[in-house]
Design a protein around this motif. Structure first.
Motif, PDB file in Angstrom:
ATOM      1  N   GLN A 246      41.519  28.650  27.784  1.00 31.29           N
ATOM      2  CA  GLN A 246      41.655  27.479  28.638  1.00 31.29           C
ATOM      3  C   GLN A 246      41.497  27.900  30.099  1.00 31.29           C
ATOM      4  O   GLN A 246      42.403  28.475  30.689  1.00 31.29           O
ATOM      5  CB  GLN A 246      43.017  26.834  28.435  1.00 31.29           C
ATOM      6  N   PRO A 247      40.347  27.645  30.712  1.00 29.06           N
ATOM      7  CA  PRO A 247      40.189  28.014  32.123  1.00 29.06           C
ATOM      8  C   PRO A 247      41.016  27.102  33.023  1.00 29.06           C
ATOM      9  O   PRO A 247      41.198  25.911  32.721  1.00 29.06           O
ATOM     10  CB  PRO A 247      38.688  27.826  32.368  1.00 29.06           C
ATOM     11  N   ILE A 248      41.529  27.664  34.092  1.00 27.93           N
ATOM     12  CA  ILE A 248      42.273  26.860  35.054  1.00 27.93           C
ATOM     13  C   ILE A 248      41.311  26.098  35.958  1.00 27.93           C
ATOM     14  O   ILE A 248      41.473  24.906  36.196  1.00 27.93           O
ATOM     15  CB  ILE A 248      43.218  27.750  35.877  1.00 27.93           C
ATOM     16  N   LEU A 249      40.288  26.777  36.434  1.00 25.19           N
ATOM     17  CA  LEU A 249      39.303  26.138  37.293  1.00 25.19           C
ATOM     18  C   LEU A 249      38.272  25.393  36.453  1.00 25.19           C
ATOM     19  O   LEU A 249      37.986  25.786  35.321  1.00 25.19           O
ATOM     20  CB  LEU A 249      38.597  27.178  38.160  1.00 25.19           C
ATOM     21  N   LEU A 253      33.176  25.720  38.975  1.00 24.57           N
ATOM     22  CA  LEU A 253      33.728  26.539  40.052  1.00 24.57           C
ATOM     23  C   LEU A 253      34.102  27.914  39.514  1.00 24.57           C
ATOM     24  O   LEU A 253      35.133  28.067  38.860  1.00 24.57           O
ATOM     25  CB  LEU A 253      34.965  25.871  40.660  1.00 24.57           C
ATOM     26  N   PRO A 254      33.304  28.947  39.791  1.00 23.13           N
ATOM     27  CA  PRO A 254      33.675  30.289  39.330  1.00 23.13           C
ATOM     28  C   PRO A 254      34.864  30.859  40.090  1.00 23.13           C
ATOM     29  O   PRO A 254      35.573  31.724  39.601  1.00 23.13           O
ATOM     30  CB  PRO A 254      32.404  31.103  39.584  1.00 23.13           C
ATOM     31  N   GLU A 255      35.094  30.372  41.312  1.00 19.67           N
ATOM     32  CA  GLU A 255      36.239  30.810  42.117  1.00 19.67           C
ATOM     33  C   GLU A 255      36.548  29.715  43.126  1.00 19.67           C
ATOM     34  O   GLU A 255      35.771  28.778  43.310  1.00 19.67           O
ATOM     35  CB  GLU A 255      35.939  32.125  42.848  1.00 19.67           C
ATOM     36  N   THR A 284      48.559  34.259  24.266  1.00 10.27           N
ATOM     37  CA  THR A 284      48.169  35.581  23.784  1.00 10.27           C
ATOM     38  C   THR A 284      47.583  36.453  24.882  1.00 10.27           C
ATOM     39  O   THR A 284      47.679  37.673  24.814  1.00 10.27           O
ATOM     40  CB  THR A 284      47.139  35.445  22.647  1.00 10.27           C
ATOM     41  N   ASP A 285      46.981  35.841  25.901  1.00 12.54           N
ATOM     42  CA  ASP A 285      46.368  36.642  26.961  1.00 12.54           C
ATOM     43  C   ASP A 285      46.114  35.754  28.174  1.00 12.54           C
ATOM     44  O   ASP A 285      45.840  34.555  28.028  1.00 12.54           O
ATOM     45  CB  ASP A 285      45.046  37.253  26.478  1.00 12.54           C
ATOM     46  N   THR A 286      46.243  36.319  29.367  1.00  5.90           N
ATOM     47  CA  THR A 286      45.918  35.607  30.599  1.00  5.90           C
ATOM     48  C   THR A 286      45.155  36.556  31.521  1.00  5.90           C
ATOM     49  O   THR A 286      45.315  37.774  31.449  1.00  5.90           O
ATOM     50  CB  THR A 286      47.184  35.117  31.328  1.00  5.90           C
ATOM     51  N   HIS A 287      44.352  35.981  32.398  1.00  4.16           N
ATOM     52  CA  HIS A 287      43.596  36.813  33.334  1.00  4.16           C
ATOM     53  C   HIS A 287      43.234  35.988  34.559  1.00  4.16           C
ATOM     54  O   HIS A 287      42.947  34.801  34.477  1.00  4.16           O
ATOM     55  CB  HIS A 287      42.313  37.349  32.704  1.00  4.16           C
ATOM     56  N   GLY A 288      43.297  36.652  35.715  1.00  2.00           N
ATOM     57  CA  GLY A 288      42.878  36.057  36.970  1.00  2.00           C
ATOM     58  C   GLY A 288      42.681  37.154  37.998  1.00  2.00           C
ATOM     59  O   GLY A 288      43.003  38.323  37.756  1.00  2.00           O
ATOM     60  N   ALA A 289      42.158  36.789  39.146  1.00  5.73           N
ATOM     61  CA  ALA A 289      41.929  37.768  40.219  1.00  5.73           C
ATOM     62  C   ALA A 289      42.184  37.103  41.562  1.00  5.73           C
ATOM     63  O   ALA A 289      41.921  35.906  41.731  1.00  5.73           O
ATOM     64  CB  ALA A 289      40.515  38.315  40.146  1.00  5.73           C
ATOM     65  N   VAL A 290      42.730  37.877  42.518  1.00  3.27           N
ATOM     66  CA  VAL A 290      43.049  37.381  43.849  1.00  3.27           C
ATOM     67  C   VAL A 290      42.422  38.319  44.876  1.00  3.27           C
ATOM     68  O   VAL A 290      42.550  39.545  44.781  1.00  3.27           O
ATOM     69  CB  VAL A 290      44.576  37.307  44.070  1.00  3.27           C
ATOM     70  N   LEU A 291      41.750  37.738  45.848  1.00  6.67           N
ATOM     71  CA  LEU A 291      41.142  38.510  46.931  1.00  6.67           C
ATOM     72  C   LEU A 291      41.255  37.679  48.200  1.00  6.67           C
ATOM     73  O   LEU A 291      40.889  36.496  48.214  1.00  6.67           O
ATOM     74  CB  LEU A 291      39.669  38.811  46.632  1.00  6.67           C
TER      75      LEU A 291
END
Length: 634
Positions: A246-249, A253-255, A284-291
């Motif tokens: 389930q994508p949040i965005l 929108l890739p970012e 079961t799994d989550t992933h994201g990135a912050v810059l």
């Protein structure tokens, strides 16, 4: 995630194919286990495996017809147009067999092309056998359990009219199979299905079908086709374990770039950072990135994120406000931030000062002063003001200071919270209408007091600190994820893994159903809640299960019904007590649009035949009458 759907088939007999539609599996799901359970059931109030054919003007149900005799030949013939197993017959007249003392008619059956007489032992007639007599003197007579196409009752010498009003047949689901749409069956049960049976895992078949399945409103539309060679009434339970990415965005929108102001909340619409998960989801799994880059100052006192429910107090040229501050440790500060509600951005003439305490009041002695700049609010948020102190100010531990806010011209609106009973009144907000000569406890326009004004203190740390937190959910039940472990990087550039915290949030009492994840309140169909389902209106949730570990099991709703409820459309629930068969209950009152709680209680207790429902403290409560293992309100 687990998906459980239940179809109540007691009122829905079928022969051949019956199609049930599943519309609650989210699009994008990958099934890891799927089984279906079939259970034969009886018509409510009826007998298992029995069907009743009632005749009106010669036409009966299930395609059967009745052919009456003539004035010359007194008989009645029933043609099923299919092979049926006889059980009983009901009629309206008594036929006297001449030469005997027994009331009754002879029985003949067509098992494939010609009628044959039936003897009293259920076999074919022979010269040395006694005919089977159908005695309708009591209105009902048993028939031998023969599978026939037709049967005939006759008594040509009787002077009364022979008639059949009902025929009872026996039918056990036979050669049952289940398949998806036009695909081959993934499960076939040969012979009679006389008890509950569960299919093998058909997840591979399910995933193959989902690759090209129709999606409506974010859910797959999946036809389950159940076949039986004979008439069947089946309860169907579908149990699916699945995972979904389930994508949040949104997909386009890739970012996203998040601007931040003094409110500490991202300056974008909330919906952009909101993800909707199915009920009962397991992470079961989550992933994201912050810059990104942020200013050097950090909040050293005051909570960041949402401030929760607040009121406002107005500051003007005629009214000043003062908030006491006492910190537990020495704290250097070079900036102060204030939430200013709907204060006009760019307002001039607003300034603050830190003053010495004088017996619980501001002394008037200013330790430092600064102008307050009112910033433009983030979408849907409050305006925030910020004051940069001319030099660093150090709060000493255990010393009370006063943060005094004044306006030379115009009005500002400081956000406040009402003090709780266990909070000391010495920390209450004060106001002055005479330029600070006298102070008293401040109150809102509605008279609420005592109050505490909201503020944050900032400074510039000697070492780099990560200034971000991830908030999952809404306050006061939100879960915070901190990223202090990334501080040694010296920059904001890292990957996110918040699966554990998200799982804890979903399992918290504020989010999870008070009744667990079992199906207590079910829809009774393979669909989303039907248009007439009143479960959510009466209880505040769609499904629930209560299992008693000791004493009685009870289910308490989350909706206050004191003012009545509109059940003009959504009026039914399915209720099962102590694992019994579900009962469909119409809960609407005399005036459905203004149904009263007592009317709901009376409807439930009347349908169950026991006082299982009550209304107490604004909530509908259902309790097992026997202290059973579970309550099922479906």
């Amino acid at each position: 995630m687990k998906l459980y759907e239940k179809y109540q088939g007691a009122d829905d007999p079928f022969e051949g194919d019956s199609t049930l539609w599943l519309r609650s599996l989210p699009a994008g799901a990958r099934v890891i286990k799927a089984v279906v359970k079939l259970k034969p059931v009886a018509l409510p109030g009826g007998t298992l495996f029995e069907e009743t054919i009632t005749f009106t003007d010669g036409q009966g149900g299930l395609g059967a017809i009745k052919i009456p005799g003539t004035s010359v030949s007194n008989f009645v013939e029933v043609d099923f147009h299919a092979r049926r197993t006889l059980a009983a017959v009901e009629g309206t007249e008594i036929v006297v067999v001449p030469g005997t003392t027994t009331s009754g008619a002879g029985l003949q059956v067509d098992m494939g092309g010609a009628y044959v007489g039936i003897a009293n032992d259920g076999t074919f007639m022979a010269p040395d056998k006694i005919p089977w007599t159908v005695d309708l003197s009591s209105g009902r007579a048993l028939l031998p359990g023969l599978m026939v196409n037709k049967f005939r009752l006759d008594e040509p010498e009787s002077s009364t009219t022979l008639d059949v009003t009902k025929v009872i047949i026996r039918s056990v689901p036979t050669n049952v199979s289940v398949h998806l749409d036009q695909m081959p069956p993934f499960w076939t049960h040969l012979g009679e299905l006389a008890i509950s049976q569960t299919s093998p895992d058909f997840s591979a078949v399910m995933n193959a079908y989902l690759a090209e399945a129709t999606v409506e409103k974010g859910f797959y539309v999946i036809p389950f086709v159940i076949h039986s060679d004979t008439i069947a009434r089946l309860n169907v339970e579908l149990m699916i374990d699945y995972v979904i990415q389930q994508p949040i965005l949104p997909s386009y929108l890739p970012e996203v770039t998040l601007p931040y102001g003094y409110s500490s909340l991202p300056g974008v619409e909330e919906e952009l950072l909101t993800v909707k998960l199915p009920r009962g989801a397991t992470i079961t799994d989550t992933h994201g990135a912050v810059l990104g880059t942020l200013d050097a100052t950090r909040v050293v006192f005051g909570e960041i994120g949402e401030t929760g429910a607040t009121s406002i107090v107005t500051i003007s040229a005629e009214r000043s406000l003062a908030q006491p501050i006492k910190l537990e440790k020495e704290t250097p500060v070079n900036g102060i931030d204030l939430p200013l509600a709907n204060t006009k951005p760019g307002l001039a003439g607003l300034h603050l000062s830190l003053q010495v305490d004088n017996d619980g009041k501001p002394s008037g002695e200013e330790l430092t002063t600064a102008g307050v700049s009112v910033k433009k609010p983030v979408p849907g948020g409050s305006a925030w003001g910020s004051a940069a102190l001319p030099t660093e100010f150090r709060f000493l531990p255990g010393v009370r200071y006063w943060l005094v806010l004044q306006s030379i011209q115009g009005e500002a609106h400081w956000e406040v919270k009402t003090l709780k009973q266990d909070e000391p009144t010495a920390s209450a907000l004060q106001d002055s209408n005479d330029g600070g000569f006298s102070w008293r406890t401040a109150a809102t326009h509605q008279g609420e007091k005592p109050l505490a004004a909201i503020f944050r203190l900032r400074n510039s740390p000697d070492q780099f600190k990560i200034p971000l937190q991830l908030q999952i959910g809404k306050e006061p039940d939100a879960k915070r994820v901190f990223f202090d472990r990334f501080a040694p990087l010296g920059r904001v550039e890292f990957d996110l893994d918040f699966g554990a915290e998200l799982g804890e949030y979903l399992a918290s009492p504020a989010v999870a159903s008070p009744c667990g994840r079992g199906e207590l309140l079910t829809n009774g169909i393979f669909d989303l809640p039907p248009h007439d389902d009143a479960t959510r209106r009466l209880f505040g949730f769609d499904t629930g299960l209560v299992e008693a570990t000791s004493g009685q099991a009870s289910l308490t709703g989350r909706v206050n019904l004191d003012r009545g409820i509109d059940l003009s459309v959504q009026r039914f629930i399915l209720l099962s007590i102590d694992n019994g068969d579900p009962i469909r209950i119409d809960c609407a009152g005399i005036i459905p649009a203004r149904t009263l709680p007592d009317e709901v209680v009376d409807a439930i207790n009347g349908a169950v035949g026991n006082n299982v429902a009550k209304y107490n403290d604004g909530r509908l409560i259902i309790t097992s009458p026997n202290g059973g293992e579970s309550n099922n309100d479906e």
